[in-house]
Design an enzyme around this catalytic site. Structure first.
Site, short mmCIF file in Angstrom:
data_model
loop_
_atom_site.label_atom_id
_atom_site.label_comp_id
_atom_site.label_asym_id
_atom_site.label_seq_id
_atom_site.Cartn_x
_atom_site.Cartn_y
_atom_site.Cartn_z
CD GLU A 270 2.99 3.83 6.07
OE1 GLU A 270 3.39 4.89 5.06
OE2 GLU A 270 1.41 4.39 6.19
CB CYS B 268 -2.67 5.82 1.11
SG CYS B 268 -0.35 4.97 0.36
CG ASN C 118 5.72 11.71 5.08
OD1 ASN C 118 6.52 11.57 5.94
ND2 ASN C 118 5.19 12.31 5.07
CB ILE C 119 10.80 11.05 0.80
CG1 ILE C 119 11.28 10.99 1.64
CG2 ILE C 119 11.49 11.74 -0.03
CD1 ILE C 119 12.17 9.30 1.17
CD GLU C 120 4.64 15.36 2.00
OE1 GLU C 120 5.04 17.44 1.46
OE2 GLU C 120 3.56 15.22 2.40
CB CYS D 233 3.81 6.37 1.88
SG CYS D 233 1.99 7.54 1.44
N1 THU Z 1 1.20 9.58 4.46
C1 THU Z 1 2.32 8.83 4.61
O1 THU Z 1 3.63 8.62 4.22
N2 THU Z 1 1.89 7.19 5.33
C2 THU Z 1 0.66 7.46 5.55
O2 THU Z 1 -0.05 5.75 5.36
C3 THU Z 1 -0.48 8.36 5.05
C4 THU Z 1 0.09 9.18 3.86
C5 THU Z 1 2.10 10.56 3.64
C6 THU Z 1 2.12 11.05 2.27
C7 THU Z 1 1.94 13.02 1.99
O3 THU Z 1 3.18 12.89 2.45
C8 THU Z 1 1.70 13.19 3.64
O4 THU Z 1 0.97 12.15 4.42
C9 THU Z 1 -0.04 13.69 3.38
O5 THU Z 1 -0.55 13.04 2.91
#
Ligand code: THU
Length: 135
Positions: free
Chosen positions: A55, A90, A42-44, A53
Site C-alpha cells: 500500500e 496494517c 511489498n518490498i522486504e 508494504c
Molecule cells: N504487508 C503488506 O504489504 N501489506 C499489508 O497490508 C500487510 C502486510 C507485507 C509486509 C511484509 O512484507 C509481509 O506482508 C508480511 O507481513
C-alpha cells in the site's frame, strides 16, 4: 473504475512483490480521483525493519508523481502469492492513508472468492491527522 478492475490490478502488482523472508506477497492498486491507478508491491529487507508494504509503495509512487486526491485502493495478498484470505492494511499503512485521504476513501479486499469493502473511517476511526497539530 469498477472494484473488480482495481482488484485485478492489485493481483497483477502482487506478482512484483519482493518477499523472500515472509514469502507473503502483497499487491495494491490505488485509484486517484482523476481515474489514474498506481500499483505497489511489498518490498522486504534482510534487516526486516526497512520493509515496505504494498500500500505504501503505491501511495509513495503516486505522491511522488504529484497526486494528492485518492478515491480507493484494492489490496490482495497470500503466502507464495496464493490468495486464500483477506489482507487488510496494517496500522502504519492506515496512518499513511489518513494523511492523504478522506474518511470515505474506499478499501477493497479480495480473498479469491468474495469482496469486502471498507472505508478509511471504518478502519481508522478517531484518527490523528494534520488538523490535530494545526493552530
Ligand atoms: N504487508 C503488506 O504489504 N501489506 C499489508 O497490508 C500487510 C502486510 C507485507 C509486509 C511484509 O512484507 C509481509 O506482508 C508480511 O507481513
Amino acid at each position: 473504475m469498477k472494484r473488480e478492475e482495481l482488484v485485478a490490478l492489485a493481483c497483477e502488482a502482487m506478482e512484483r512483490a519482493y518477499a523472500p523472508y515472509s514469502r507473503f506477497r502483497v499487491g495494491a492498486a490505488l485509484l486517484t480521483k482523476s481515474g489514474k491507478v498506481y500499483q505497489g508491491c511489498n518490498i522486504e529487507n534482510a534487516a526486516y525493519g526497512p520493509s515496505n508494504c504494498a500500500e505504501r509503495t503505491a501511495f509513495f509512487q503516486a505522491i511522488y508523481e504529484g497526486e494528492r486526491e485518492f478515491s480507493a485502493i484494492a489490496i490482495v495478498g497470500g503466502l507464495e502469492g496464493k490468495i486464500r484470505g483477506f489482507t487488510a492494511p496494517c496500522g502504519v499503512c492506515r496512518q499513511v492513508m489518513q494523511e492523504f485521504c478522506k474518511p470515505d476513501f474506499e478499501i477493497h479486499l479480495w480473498n479469491g472468492k468474495t469482496y469486502q469493502t471498507y472505508t478509511l473511517g471504518n478502519l481508522l476511526p478517531i484518527g490523528f491527522s494534520a488538523e490535530n497539530i494545526s493552530e
